[in-house]
Design a protein around this motif. Structure first.
Motif, PDB file in Angstrom:
ATOM      1  N   LEU A   9       0.836  -1.208   0.000  1.00  0.00           N
ATOM      2  CA  LEU A   9       0.000   0.000   0.000  1.00  0.00           C
ATOM      3  C   LEU A   9       0.857   1.239   0.000  1.00  0.00           C
ATOM      4  CD1 LEU A   9      -2.809   1.238   0.161  1.00  0.00           C
ATOM      5  CD2 LEU A   9      -2.698   0.991   2.641  1.00  0.00           C
ATOM      6  N   HIS A  10       1.939   1.238   0.802  1.00  0.00           N
ATOM      7  CA  HIS A  10       2.835   2.408   0.835  1.00  0.00           C
ATOM      8  C   HIS A  10       3.453   2.651  -0.529  1.00  0.00           C
ATOM      9  CE1 HIS A  10       3.496   1.908   5.441  1.00  0.00           C
ATOM     10  NE2 HIS A  10       2.284   2.416   5.125  1.00  0.00           N
ATOM     11  N   ALA A  11       3.872   1.598  -1.177  1.00  0.00           N
ATOM     12  CA  ALA A  11       4.506   1.750  -2.499  1.00  0.00           C
ATOM     13  C   ALA A  11       3.520   2.305  -3.515  1.00  0.00           C
ATOM     14  CB  ALA A  11       5.056   0.394  -2.953  1.00  0.00           C
ATOM     15  N   ALA A  12       2.282   1.835  -3.459  1.00  0.00           N
ATOM     16  CA  ALA A  12       1.273   2.326  -4.406  1.00  0.00           C
ATOM     17  C   ALA A  12       1.014   3.798  -4.225  1.00  0.00           C
ATOM     18  CB  ALA A  12      -0.007   1.508  -4.235  1.00  0.00           C
ATOM     19  N   LEU A  13       0.930   4.201  -2.942  1.00  0.00           N
ATOM     20  CA  LEU A  13       0.669   5.622  -2.679  1.00  0.00           C
ATOM     21  C   LEU A  13       1.839   6.484  -3.129  1.00  0.00           C
ATOM     22  CD1 LEU A  13      -0.995   5.344   0.858  1.00  0.00           C
ATOM     23  CD2 LEU A  13      -2.110   5.878  -1.320  1.00  0.00           C
ATOM     24  N   ILE A  14       3.058   6.034  -2.933  1.00  0.00           N
ATOM     25  CA  ILE A  14       4.230   6.816  -3.363  1.00  0.00           C
ATOM     26  C   ILE A  14       4.243   6.950  -4.883  1.00  0.00           C
ATOM     27  CG2 ILE A  14       6.741   6.794  -3.475  1.00  0.00           C
ATOM     28  CD1 ILE A  14       6.706   5.461  -0.697  1.00  0.00           C
ATOM     29  N   CYS A  15       3.947   5.895  -5.562  1.00  0.00           N
ATOM     30  CA  CYS A  15       3.936   5.956  -7.036  1.00  0.00           C
ATOM     31  C   CYS A  15       2.863   6.910  -7.525  1.00  0.00           C
ATOM     32  CB  CYS A  15       3.680   4.551  -7.596  1.00  0.00           C
ATOM     33  SG  CYS A  15       5.045   3.412  -7.299  1.00  0.00           S
ATOM     34  N   THR A  69       8.514   4.738   6.507  1.00  0.00           N
ATOM     35  CA  THR A  69       9.863   4.389   6.943  1.00  0.00           C
ATOM     36  C   THR A  69      10.838   4.351   5.767  1.00  0.00           C
ATOM     37  OG1 THR A  69       9.319   2.042   6.743  1.00  0.00           O
ATOM     38  CG2 THR A  69       9.012   3.063   8.914  1.00  0.00           C
ATOM     39  N   GLY A  70      10.530   5.092   4.667  1.00  0.00           N
ATOM     40  CA  GLY A  70      11.413   5.094   3.518  1.00  0.00           C
ATOM     41  C   GLY A  70      12.709   5.837   3.769  1.00  0.00           C
ATOM     42  N   PRO A  71      13.701   5.720   2.875  1.00  0.00           N
ATOM     43  CA  PRO A  71      15.005   6.369   3.084  1.00  0.00           C
ATOM     44  C   PRO A  71      14.956   7.876   2.877  1.00  0.00           C
ATOM     45  CG  PRO A  71      14.987   5.224   0.999  1.00  0.00           C
ATOM     46  CD  PRO A  71      13.686   4.866   1.643  1.00  0.00           C
ATOM     47  N   ASP A  72      14.049   8.359   2.045  1.00  0.00           N
ATOM     48  CA  ASP A  72      13.995   9.792   1.724  1.00  0.00           C
ATOM     49  C   ASP A  72      12.794  10.418   2.393  1.00  0.00           C
ATOM     50  OD1 ASP A  72      16.219   9.489   0.056  1.00  0.00           O
ATOM     51  OD2 ASP A  72      14.907   8.844  -1.609  1.00  0.00           O
ATOM     52  N   LYS A 116      10.161  13.547   9.371  1.00  0.00           N
ATOM     53  CA  LYS A 116      10.036  12.574  10.470  1.00  0.00           C
ATOM     54  C   LYS A 116       8.847  11.677  10.234  1.00  0.00           C
ATOM     55  CE  LYS A 116      12.146  15.343  14.117  1.00  0.00           C
ATOM     56  NZ  LYS A 116      11.993  15.879  15.489  1.00  0.00           N
ATOM     57  N   THR A 117       8.922  10.499  10.859  1.00  0.00           N
ATOM     58  CA  THR A 117       7.804   9.558  10.777  1.00  0.00           C
ATOM     59  C   THR A 117       6.663  10.065  11.651  1.00  0.00           C
ATOM     60  OG1 THR A 117       9.326   7.727  10.437  1.00  0.00           O
ATOM     61  CG2 THR A 117       7.097   7.179  11.143  1.00  0.00           C
TER      62      THR A 117
END
Length: 794
Positions: A9-15, A69-72, A116-117
């Protein structure tokens, strides 16, 4: 599986966010001549551009996903003003909640990033203010405007129950579906977004006894007739799962301890049909015989059992009570038993529940019965008298050996042993009676006097001949029957007085009598005069027939000079059989009385004095004697008080007068006038005050010219010489003595003020001035001037 689904889900939202960002950049390049501000969002639903041509700002809410929790840093959105030509002269400023700490902005491009998270459960949204200013002058190019950054929820919190453990109770044998307890769980995720907070309850442990409602968490019974006596406690595990209970949802569990409470669904039951008991015939009422117990598996008041005797031949001899602590029936003796009369008894005992539940009355009856057989044991019983007490009568003055009565005791045992009798001598200290040890006949030993002791209370013992330890005791009361053996007497020592001027038939005294005998042999009393003086010319007697008699004057006129005392014998008889009588003498004195009959004098000597001197003359003589005695006493007293004067005041008398005042001080013992503590010497605390007696260091040599001749016979010269030597010899005792009366303290700078210690030291003081003080100080001048005189002589 849940973590993988979240990452997807996180990846989909980022894309999706990057796609919108690329589209916005393309649109800006195509329309760079038109001033506008674009807001880019991660979701397509919120990504549409709204144009406000009047202000030049285009606004929408920004969203950012929590727990990224991504790197950027996460791109939240972009701010752009329509006056921004891209030459870098415009500076974007961000202020508000979390600005610079959580959210940072690129002042040239207007891109906002979250550094920040974020956690939606801690904070759901942030309010920020955006403004475009001139980079060189900081002049606002656009008015400030607020916008909101919302934290978008993800399913990152499992459900949690309010309590880790629950405890609940439900009655046993409850119907299916009976509510037991409701458990509640909560989810910290956003209930308005998705199914992250939608909970579903299920039971993991506790089937098939209990069930739980999926939506409410109410636990209910699932089986009928659950019996507490079979199993009392159940452990149930309830699960709460979010995402509507679908796969991938988070869950939490809690433990519920369910206890079945007791109801009265079991009747009492005796474990046996017959109880055997035994009791000694010597047992006393109230003594415990035995116990029975009916078992009831119920507890509390549902298990309470009451016992009663409902039938049997021993209902009158025994009773039963309930011991509620042990739930036992206690059989007790109600009356005394006799082995020789009846040797066994039978009882029918019932045990019944005290509290009965009407719901389970069909399970009844809630009671049970049992047979109790009691055997009586023979005991070695003490003798028993035929009567609990005896009362006998015997006449007073009866001869020794007279039979008073008979007591009888028997052995209640089957052996029927012979008895021996004796009198408790503590109850017959004077030994008036004796008893036959074999037959129990009581006889007198000596004559009895009713007037001394009317009742005798003794105790008689009976013991078995072969068993001396078994004895019985019975009280025996012996009444001494009265015999008319006492004559009546005057009730008091009467003494009568009659006036000289008494009239004929005048009553002057009433007498009564007492009789020590019983009333049957006493009153009524008969009073009379002896036959020989029945015609007494002076007095007569009248019986009043009420146990009293009156004495009357028979003639008029009595004279004390002739006879002042009369003795009148009176006979008193009682009404006993045979009658007893006694003669009592009444003393009658003749007295002088006034006209009213009041006594004046009963002394016969008064008439003898009248022949010589009258009473008035005697009083006058006594008064004269007293006056003479008073005069003599006064004269002697005045004579003693008269003294010669101490001083004869005569002009010619020139002698010196010595007057003594006798006024002396209290001395050392007078401690009331001052505080003696200030005068005490520390050296004398122990009661010893040192004296400084000084003995001269040199020896005094008397002058040879003063010694008298050995053969001198002039005594006057000899004494004068000795006195002179003693007065001038400082070595002769008594020595000078220093007595310290005022302590000045050790180390006093004043030193000693006394000159008494200066006899052996050189002194610069000159006492010649004492010669000029007159004859009164001559002696003192001679003493202190003796050293110079001695030196001159030597």
């Amino acid at each position: 599986p849940n973590m993988k689904e979240d990452n997807c889900l996180h990846a989909a939202l980022i894309c999706l966010g990057m796609l919108y960002y690329s589209h916005a950049v393309t649109t800006e390049k195509l329309n760079h001549a038109r001033p506008s501000l674009h807001g880019h969002h991660e979701k397509g639903k919120e990504g549409q551009v709204l144009h406000r041509s009047k202000r030049g700002w285009v606004w929408n809410q920004f969203f950012v996903i929590e727990e990224y929790t991504g790197p950027d840093p996460v791109l939240v959105g972009r701010l752009h003003s329509d006056i921004d030509s891209g030459d870098g002269n415009i500076k974007y400023i961000l202020s508000g909640e979390g600005a610079g700490i959580i959210f940072v902005i690129d002042d040239k491009s207007g891109n906002i990033h979250a550094t920040k998270t974020l956690d939606r459960e801690e904070r759901a949204q942030y309010t920020l203010t955006a403004q475009a200013v001139d980079r060189n002058t900081n002049r606002p190019l656009e008015p400030p405007s607020e916008f909101i950054v919302k934290v978008q929820d993800i399913n990152d919190n499992p459900p949690e129950f309010l309590h880790e453990n629950y405890h609940a109770n439900v009655p046993e044998r409850s119907n299916v579906g009976t509510s037991v307890i409701q458990v509640t769980a909560s989810d910290a995720d956003d209930p308005t977004y998705g199914n992250s907070a939608k909970l579903v309850y299920s039971i993991l442990e506790g089937q098939p006894y209990f069930s739980v409602e999926a939506q409410t968490g109410i636990i209910r019974t699932a089986l009928p007739n659950m019996d507490r006596e079979a199993k009392e406690e159940y452990h149930v595990v309830i699960q709460a799962k979010d995402m509507g209970g679908h796969m991938g949802g988070l869950s939490g569990t809690t433990k519920v301890t369910i206890t079945l409470t007791d109801v009265n669904d079991n009747p009492p039951k005796f474990p046996q049909s017959v109880y055997q008991m035994s009791v000694s015939e010597a047992a006393v009422p109230g003594e415990e015989v035995g116990r029975v117990k009916a078992k009831d598996p119920d507890i509390g008041e549902n298990g309470l059992v009451a016992y009663s005797i409902i039938d049997g031949d021993g209902m009158d001899m025994f009773e039963i009570t309930t011991d509620y602590e042990t739930q036992e029936g206690v059989v007790k003796l109600k009356k005394l038993l006799d082995f020789e009369t009846k040797k066994s008894y039978s009882l029918k005992v019932e045990a019944a529940n005290v509290h009965i539940d009407p719901k389970f009355i069909s399970n009844g009856p809630f009671k049970d019965t049992v047979t109790v057989k009691i055997s009586v044991e023979d005991a070695d019983e003490p003798p028993v008298f035929l009567k609990p007490s005896y009362i006998f009568e015997v006449q007073e003055n009866a001869a020794s050996g007279t039979v008073v009565g008979k007591v009888h005791a028997k052995d209640p045992d089957a052996a029927n042993s012979a008895m021996r009798y004796s009198i408790d001598r503590h109850t017959d200290l004077e030994r008036y009676f004796i008893i036959n040890a074999e037959d129990g006949n009581i006889k007198t030993i000596k004559a009895l006097d009713r007037e001394e002791i009317a009742w005798h209370n003794i105790s008689v013992f009976a013991v078995e001949v072969h068993k001396q330890h078994q004895e019985a005791k019975v009280p025996v009361a012996i009444k001494v029957v009265d015999v008319n053996d006492n004559a009546p007497k005057f009730a008091a020592a009467y003494e009568a007085f009659v006036c000289e001027n008494a009239r004929s038939n005048q009553q002057f005294i009433t007498i009564s009598a007492d009789d020590k005998d019983d009333s049957a042999n006493g009153p009524r009393f008969i009073f009379s005069l002896p036959p020989e003086i029945i015609h007494n010319p002076n007095f007569t007697l009248r019986d009043n027939r009420d146990n009293t008699a009156s004495v009357l004057v028979r003639r008029e006129g009595f004279s004390r000079q002739k006879q002042d005392l009369y003795l009148l014998p009176i006979v008193i008889s009682d009404g006993g059989l045979p009658p007893m009588s006694s003669t009592n003498t009444l003393t009658i004195r003749v007295c002088g009385c006034d006209s009213n009959g009041s006594l004046l004098s009963c002394n016969a000597e008064a008439y003898i004095l009248n022949a010589g001197l009258s009473t008035g003359a005697l009083i006058a003589i006594l008064a004269c004697i007293v006056i003479l005695l008073v005069i003599v006493v006064l004269f002697v007293t005045l004579k003693r008080q008269k003294k010669e004067p101490l001083i004869v005041f005569e002009e010619e008398d020139v002698r010196e007068n010595i007057i003594t005042y006798d006024d002396e001080g209290g001395g050392e013992e007078d401690t009331e006038a001052f505080d003696i503590a200030t005068l005490q010497n520390p050296d004398g605390i122990n009661g010893f005050i040192p004296r400084k007696d000084i003995k001269p260091e040199y020896q005094y040599m008397p002058r040879p010219g003063l010694r008298p001749a050995p053969n001198s016979v002039d005594v006057d010269d000899f004494i004068s010489t000795r006195i002179h030597e003693a007065d001038n010899d400082p070595t002769a005792p008594p020595y000078d003595s220093i007595q310290i009366y005022g302590y000045e303290g050790r180390g006093s700078v004043a030193g000693s003020l006394s000159s008494l210690e200066s006899a052996t030291t050189d002194s610069d003081l000159d006492y010649d001035y004492l010669q000029n003080w007159g004859p009164r100080f001559k002696k003192l001048a001679d003493l202190y001037g003796s050293k110079d005189t001695f030196d001159d002589d030597s």
